[in-house]
Design a protein around this motif. Sequence first.
Motif, PDB file in Angstrom:
ATOM      1  N   THR A 199     -27.314  45.132  36.321  1.00 19.25           N
ATOM      2  CA  THR A 199     -27.601  44.093  37.309  1.00 19.25           C
ATOM      3  C   THR A 199     -27.926  42.761  36.647  1.00 19.25           C
ATOM      4  N   LEU A 200     -27.635  41.695  37.372  1.00 14.84           N
ATOM      5  CA  LEU A 200     -27.987  40.344  36.975  1.00 14.84           C
ATOM      6  C   LEU A 200     -29.056  39.804  37.919  1.00 14.84           C
ATOM      7  N   PRO A 201     -29.833  38.820  37.497  1.00 12.84           N
ATOM      8  CA  PRO A 201     -30.832  38.231  38.395  1.00 12.84           C
ATOM      9  C   PRO A 201     -30.179  37.661  39.652  1.00 12.84           C
ATOM     10  N   ARG A 202     -30.793  37.901  40.799  1.00 11.43           N
ATOM     11  CA  ARG A 202     -30.228  37.452  42.073  1.00 11.43           C
ATOM     12  C   ARG A 202     -30.968  36.258  42.671  1.00 11.43           C
ATOM     13  N   ASP A 203     -32.016  35.792  42.017  1.00  7.54           N
ATOM     14  CA  ASP A 203     -32.804  34.693  42.568  1.00  7.54           C
ATOM     15  C   ASP A 203     -32.850  33.536  41.586  1.00  7.54           C
ATOM     16  N   ALA A 204     -32.782  32.332  42.137  1.00 15.26           N
ATOM     17  CA  ALA A 204     -32.938  31.148  41.310  1.00 15.26           C
ATOM     18  C   ALA A 204     -34.391  31.030  40.868  1.00 15.26           C
ATOM     19  N   ALA A 205     -34.582  30.790  39.580  1.00 20.89           N
ATOM     20  CA  ALA A 205     -35.944  30.676  39.046  1.00 20.89           C
ATOM     21  C   ALA A 205     -36.495  29.286  39.319  1.00 20.89           C
ATOM     22  N   ARG A 206     -37.781  29.246  39.673  1.00 18.69           N
ATOM     23  CA  ARG A 206     -38.458  27.961  39.853  1.00 18.69           C
ATOM     24  C   ARG A 206     -39.256  27.661  38.588  1.00 18.69           C
ATOM     25  N   MET A 207     -38.855  26.636  37.894  1.00 25.56           N
ATOM     26  CA  MET A 207     -39.582  26.256  36.685  1.00 25.56           C
ATOM     27  C   MET A 207     -39.232  24.822  36.332  1.00 25.56           C
ATOM     28  N   ALA A 208     -40.075  24.191  35.555  1.00 29.35           N
ATOM     29  CA  ALA A 208     -39.831  22.826  35.109  1.00 29.35           C
ATOM     30  C   ALA A 208     -38.649  22.807  34.145  1.00 29.35           C
ATOM     31  N   MET A 209     -37.936  21.683  34.125  1.00 27.62           N
ATOM     32  CA  MET A 209     -36.746  21.586  33.285  1.00 27.62           C
ATOM     33  C   MET A 209     -37.031  21.860  31.804  1.00 27.62           C
ATOM     34  N   PRO A 210     -38.110  21.363  31.207  1.00 27.53           N
ATOM     35  CA  PRO A 210     -38.341  21.676  29.791  1.00 27.53           C
ATOM     36  C   PRO A 210     -38.449  23.171  29.518  1.00 27.53           C
ATOM     37  N   GLU A 348     -18.515  27.794  32.040  1.00 25.51           N
ATOM     38  CA  GLU A 348     -18.796  27.435  33.440  1.00 25.51           C
ATOM     39  C   GLU A 348     -19.884  28.302  34.075  1.00 25.51           C
ATOM     40  N   ILE A 349     -20.455  29.246  33.327  1.00 29.34           N
ATOM     41  CA  ILE A 349     -21.660  29.913  33.828  1.00 29.34           C
ATOM     42  C   ILE A 349     -22.766  28.897  34.086  1.00 29.34           C
ATOM     43  N   TYR A 350     -22.691  27.746  33.385  1.00 26.13           N
ATOM     44  CA  TYR A 350     -23.709  26.709  33.545  1.00 26.13           C
ATOM     45  C   TYR A 350     -23.322  25.691  34.622  1.00 26.13           C
ATOM     46  N   ARG A 351     -22.129  25.839  35.210  1.00 21.99           N
ATOM     47  CA  ARG A 351     -21.639  24.848  36.161  1.00 21.99           C
ATOM     48  C   ARG A 351     -21.247  25.521  37.472  1.00 21.99           C
ATOM     49  N   ASP A 352     -20.926  24.714  38.452  1.00 22.68           N
ATOM     50  CA  ASP A 352     -20.492  25.207  39.761  1.00 22.68           C
ATOM     51  C   ASP A 352     -18.991  25.453  39.698  1.00 22.68           C
ATOM     52  N   PHE A 353     -18.612  26.680  39.367  1.00 22.46           N
ATOM     53  CA  PHE A 353     -17.200  26.986  39.130  1.00 22.46           C
ATOM     54  C   PHE A 353     -16.383  26.984  40.415  1.00 22.46           C
ATOM     55  N   PHE A 354     -16.910  27.577  41.487  1.00 24.22           N
ATOM     56  CA  PHE A 354     -16.118  27.763  42.696  1.00 24.22           C
ATOM     57  C   PHE A 354     -16.121  26.542  43.618  1.00 24.22           C
ATOM     58  N   TYR A 355     -17.002  25.572  43.388  1.00 28.94           N
ATOM     59  CA  TYR A 355     -17.096  24.382  44.249  1.00 28.94           C
ATOM     60  C   TYR A 355     -17.258  24.763  45.722  1.00 28.94           C
ATOM     61  N   GLN A 461     -24.214  21.506  39.518  1.00 31.67           N
ATOM     62  CA  GLN A 461     -23.149  20.644  40.020  1.00 31.67           C
ATOM     63  C   GLN A 461     -22.930  19.443  39.108  1.00 31.67           C
ATOM     64  N   ALA A 462     -21.659  19.102  38.926  1.00 29.17           N
ATOM     65  CA  ALA A 462     -21.241  17.992  38.066  1.00 29.17           C
ATOM     66  C   ALA A 462     -21.731  18.159  36.628  1.00 29.17           C
ATOM     67  N   GLY A 463     -22.027  19.395  36.234  1.00 27.56           N
ATOM     68  CA  GLY A 463     -22.410  19.679  34.857  1.00 27.56           C
ATOM     69  C   GLY A 463     -23.768  19.154  34.451  1.00 27.56           C
ATOM     70  N   ARG A 464     -24.657  18.922  35.433  1.00 29.26           N
ATOM     71  CA  ARG A 464     -25.959  18.324  35.100  1.00 29.26           C
ATOM     72  C   ARG A 464     -26.732  19.175  34.092  1.00 29.26           C
ATOM     73  N   PHE A 465     -26.838  20.479  34.381  1.00 27.04           N
ATOM     74  CA  PHE A 465     -27.663  21.301  33.499  1.00 27.04           C
ATOM     75  C   PHE A 465     -27.009  21.483  32.141  1.00 27.04           C
ATOM     76  N   GLU A 466     -25.722  21.747  32.111  1.00 27.55           N
ATOM     77  CA  GLU A 466     -25.063  21.987  30.826  1.00 27.55           C
ATOM     78  C   GLU A 466     -25.183  20.755  29.924  1.00 27.55           C
ATOM     79  N   ALA A 467     -25.052  19.573  30.512  1.00 30.32           N
ATOM     80  CA  ALA A 467     -25.214  18.349  29.731  1.00 30.32           C
ATOM     81  C   ALA A 467     -26.645  18.229  29.200  1.00 30.32           C
ATOM     82  N   ALA A 468     -27.617  18.574  30.039  1.00 35.01           N
ATOM     83  CA  ALA A 468     -29.015  18.506  29.597  1.00 35.01           C
ATOM     84  C   ALA A 468     -29.283  19.496  28.472  1.00 35.01           C
TER      85      ALA A 468
END
Length: 581
Positions: A199-210, A348-355, A461-468
């Motif tokens: 299994t993979l995690p099914r919930d988005a984690a809430r945490m600060a960007m750093p 693209e695991i870090y991006r919105d692949f399916f739009y 979206q738009a690669g924000r996280f991957e760029a960071a």
Amino acid sequence: MAGLFLRTANAAAGLCPDALDAAAAQFGRHGFPAVTPFAVDGWDGLHAPYIRGGPDTWMARGDDRVAVAGTLVVDGRMGADALALLLDAGDPTRLDWSRVGGQFVALVRHAGRTFLFTDWFGAFQLFHDADARVFSTSLLATLAALPQVRFSAQGVYEFAFNVMPIGDDTVFEGLSTLGPDRIVELTPDGARFHSVTRTLPRDAARMAMPERIARHRARLSSIVGAHVASFGDDIRCPLSGGIDSRLLYAALRHEGAAPHLYVYGPPGSDDVTIAQAIGAGEGVAVEWINKALVTIAPDAFAGQVAAEFEAWDALPTYGNIFDAGGHSAACAKRHDGGALAASGGCGEIYRDFFYLPDRATTADAVARTFFARFLPADTTALFTPEEFIARVATKIGAAVGAGPRDRLDRQTVEHLYPKVRCRALFGREISLEARHGAYLMPFLDHQVVAEAMTLPVAIKQAGRFEAALLAAIDPVLAAYPSAYGHDFAGPPSPRHRFQEWASRIRPAWLRQRSYAIQRRMGAMADEHGGLLSPDYLGRVIDLDYPAMRRFFHMEAITDSGLLRRIACLEYLAQRLGSRLR
């Protein structure tokens, strides 16, 4: 791969009597320098090492043994150390996957029991027949063991339209790949399948960007660092105008490696221009490889295609066995002298692949928006659009334990990229590339993927996280321009954001028709090329397409990528001859 082949020793099983010899000969045609025969629990087997050298993939310790095809990491170790650790881990049905990485197929015999299993996603392909009499990492060796085979209409259409069949399916009826949900135990009475749950995690984690960045850096460092520890600078790394290869390069550089860099593309392309600018700025060489410069005379084409067919196991990604040899030459360079080849695939695991909009949807909707790349006019009466979509949707849903019309929350939809798309497309690539030597695709490592599945869709979206993430690992590399029209040291440009938004707002019914609309606007082509003119193609297949005409109206096809994949299937049918029912 290396390579593995096993067949039951039961003479009454109905396999071709010379299956083992045929497999050994086929491994030789693939390019393996040698094979090691072995026998376990009523099964005869073959193991082959990497074609061009690399870490150990075979170990015997008394009656116990372990054999690997692919690239295995255990506790951050590779080669003989990893094999010993896997053997000592015991029963694979109880394996602690937090210790294991890479993409591979493994045979483990321990304490009198023998098991076959794949990597976490089942990306590395292990083919087997419906009666589980033969298992092999080679499609052609598997086919050679079976007296007769038949094309699967669904598999043929999925290969033609979407590059590779998804799930466990192949282009043949009764021939499958081993899924990530099963482990095979080889017994004297036959193969026994054990169900496993991953299994993979099914919930988005809430945490600060750093904190989020720190966790992702640690995951990536653990898998990349293990490879750097084994190979040092003897690594071949691509570089392009995009972000995935740059993130890969940054991760390698952060671990202390100075890999050999290369870029593919024609003169003046964004990839070549940007990669060379990065190399000049950093004072490192970037080898430019233009595969289009490799040419061949029509009279030599038949021999070249035959060699490509054997080297790439009949059905490579995109079906390209019809080039002049540039693809094979590039692969040989990547693994020359046992070097590690690295890939930014699955970034693209870090991006919105399916739009898709950030709300719940169904597997059926995903199938319609992403897998409906067909024009019914291209097909015969064997193809029914609704039935094709329904079967794809069923497999998509099954990958996340749902029905085709069950509502899937948006985070679960993200699982479909690594579990469905990456497993099919990049799994085939990995299975073929890693015959030659070790292959690093860190963005498909299950622990890296698991962390990426905790990302909220909005920051992908738009690669924000991957760029960071790239900027945190290597701000210098992040600051260079990209093919997106902006660098990765800051936020995405308004143009980039608008382009993705425009895709997300299109309704499913319109996206389902996108390919058909493009086809009606004129002829289409893709970047994978191939020598497809009649003067070349007519030398290797019957241009009346006697096998594929059952599935397609060949005169209607004006998409050269689709034509190439159909031609690849036609060539395979021709080679199978009377064994194809």
